[in-house]
Design a protein around this motif. Structure first.
Motif, mmCIF file in Angstrom:
data_model
loop_
_atom_site.group_PDB
_atom_site.id
_atom_site.type_symbol
_atom_site.label_atom_id
_atom_site.label_comp_id
_atom_site.label_asym_id
_atom_site.label_seq_id
_atom_site.Cartn_x
_atom_site.Cartn_y
_atom_site.Cartn_z
ATOM 1 N N LEU A 108 0.856 -1.173 0.000
ATOM 2 C CA LEU A 108 0.000 0.000 0.000
ATOM 3 C C LEU A 108 0.898 1.230 0.000
ATOM 4 O O LEU A 108 1.954 1.236 0.625
ATOM 5 N N ARG A 109 0.461 2.275 -0.727
ATOM 6 C CA ARG A 109 1.295 3.436 -0.957
ATOM 7 C C ARG A 109 0.742 4.678 -0.257
ATOM 8 O O ARG A 109 -0.238 4.603 0.472
ATOM 9 N N ARG A 110 1.383 5.812 -0.504
ATOM 10 C CA ARG A 110 0.976 7.060 0.155
ATOM 11 C C ARG A 110 -0.501 7.373 -0.116
ATOM 12 O O ARG A 110 -1.193 7.926 0.740
ATOM 13 N N TYR A 111 -0.979 7.027 -1.296
ATOM 14 C CA TYR A 111 -2.379 7.265 -1.649
ATOM 15 C C TYR A 111 -3.325 6.597 -0.660
ATOM 16 O O TYR A 111 -4.448 7.048 -0.452
ATOM 17 N N HIS A 112 -2.893 5.500 -0.022
ATOM 18 C CA HIS A 112 -3.738 4.720 0.870
ATOM 19 C C HIS A 112 -3.586 5.126 2.340
ATOM 20 O O HIS A 112 -4.123 4.462 3.228
ATOM 21 N N LEU A 113 -2.878 6.223 2.601
ATOM 22 C CA LEU A 113 -2.636 6.678 3.973
ATOM 23 C C LEU A 113 -3.935 7.054 4.671
ATOM 24 O O LEU A 113 -4.780 7.745 4.108
ATOM 25 N N GLY A 114 -4.073 6.565 5.908
ATOM 26 C CA GLY A 114 -5.201 6.980 6.735
ATOM 27 C C GLY A 114 -4.775 8.042 7.724
ATOM 28 O O GLY A 114 -5.265 9.157 7.739
ATOM 29 N N GLY A 115 -3.811 7.736 8.552
ATOM 30 C CA GLY A 115 -3.273 8.659 9.546
ATOM 31 C C GLY A 115 -2.230 7.944 10.380
ATOM 32 O O GLY A 115 -2.250 6.708 10.501
ATOM 33 N N GLY A 116 -1.296 8.687 10.924
ATOM 34 C CA GLY A 116 -0.268 8.083 11.752
ATOM 35 C C GLY A 116 0.697 7.207 10.984
ATOM 36 O O GLY A 116 1.332 6.319 11.564
ATOM 37 N N GLY A 117 0.787 7.421 9.665
ATOM 38 C CA GLY A 117 1.743 6.674 8.859
ATOM 39 C C GLY A 117 1.297 5.288 8.455
ATOM 40 O O GLY A 117 2.113 4.514 7.926
ATOM 41 N N VAL A 118 0.016 4.939 8.688
ATOM 42 C CA VAL A 118 -0.459 3.599 8.333
ATOM 43 C C VAL A 118 -1.661 3.709 7.380
ATOM 44 O O VAL A 118 -2.207 4.778 7.152
ATOM 45 N N ALA A 119 -2.057 2.567 6.844
ATOM 46 C CA ALA A 119 -3.113 2.529 5.840
ATOM 47 C C ALA A 119 -4.469 2.925 6.411
ATOM 48 O O ALA A 119 -4.771 2.652 7.580
ATOM 49 N N HIS A 120 -5.291 3.551 5.587
ATOM 50 C CA HIS A 120 -6.675 3.855 5.941
ATOM 51 C C HIS A 120 -7.427 2.536 6.137
ATOM 52 O O HIS A 120 -7.326 1.616 5.324
ATOM 53 N N GLY A 121 -8.187 2.452 7.222
ATOM 54 C CA GLY A 121 -8.903 1.215 7.512
ATOM 55 C C GLY A 121 -9.875 0.814 6.427
ATOM 56 O O GLY A 121 -10.153 -0.373 6.231
ATOM 57 N N GLY A 122 -10.394 1.795 5.670
ATOM 58 C CA GLY A 122 -11.355 1.480 4.625
ATOM 59 C C GLY A 122 -10.762 0.796 3.420
ATOM 60 O O GLY A 122 -11.498 0.228 2.596
#
Length: 208
Positions: free
Chosen positions: A110-124
């Motif tokens: 997963l890449r920057r586009y998929h960032l949710g917050g805190g440096g990790v992937a968006h849960g969705g």
């Protein structure tokens, strides 16, 4: 009918079984550049003149591509199995490495586009990955065309970006029109990030 109306695509139609596409290499390069633009679009902090220049270039690109809009199953996006994410910008750029009746395994990051917050992937993003895997499992198991009736994801740990990940799904059981599927999302070393279960139901004739 106006020209704009003639270019509209009917999105509510029976799900076809797509034939694999073999696009020219330029399509794969185009999709990767579009992914880079997605990554940049969600992280840049630029002066207004940069946004104005980018707006002009993206408008020109849209005008270039608009005459070639095609119906579902006609264009190479989502049908190019040799490309990450099957050449679809909707899907994370993962590659399927195992596809048979036993299980379907895909690997990617997963890449920057998929960032949710805190440096990790968006849960969705995770339900999207699981749902795509479930659809592939149904197809690999030679089950009839189905839609997702139920999808549940258990989040075991946060999912990192730019780290190799693996998802593996398999048929748990079948009951008539129903196919029950389970899957696991892990890091390459087997660290469990999420697991999920879903129900895929065979479509009735003519059902969208």
């Amino acid at each position: 009918m106006s020209e704009s109306d003639s270019q509209k695509v009917d999105l509510r139609s029976e799900i076809p079984r797509f034939k694999e596409a073999t696009p020219p290499p330029a399509f794969g390069e185009f999709i990767e550049n579009m992914r880079r633009l997605q990554d940049l679009a969600v992280c840049i902090d630029a002066p207004e003149e940069v946004y104005l220049a980018a707006q002009q270039k993206t408008a020109e690109l849209a005008e270039l591509l608009a005459p070639y809009a095609a119906r579902e199953g006609q264009g190479p996006a989502n049908r190019s199995m040799q490309l990450p994410g099957r050449g679809s910008l909707l899907m994370p750029p993962w590659r399927i490495e195992k596809f048979d009746a036993e299980s379907v395994v895909a690997r990617g990051m997963l890449r920057r586009y998929h960032l949710g917050g805190g440096g990790v992937a968006h849960g969705g993003v995770l339900p999207l990955i699981f749902d795509d895997n479930f659809g592939n499992v149904v197809f690999a198991a030679n089950r009839p065309i189905s839609r997702t009736a139920y999808l549940h994801v258990n989040y075991r740990k946060v999912t990192p970006l730019n780290v190799p990940l693996v998802i593996e799904g398999r048929v748990d059981r079948m009951e008539g029109r129903k196919t029950f599927i389970t899957a696991r999302l892990t890091e390459e070393d087997g660290t469990l990030l999420a697991d999920g279960e879903g129900l895929m139901v065979e479509l009735l004739p003519g059902q969208p």
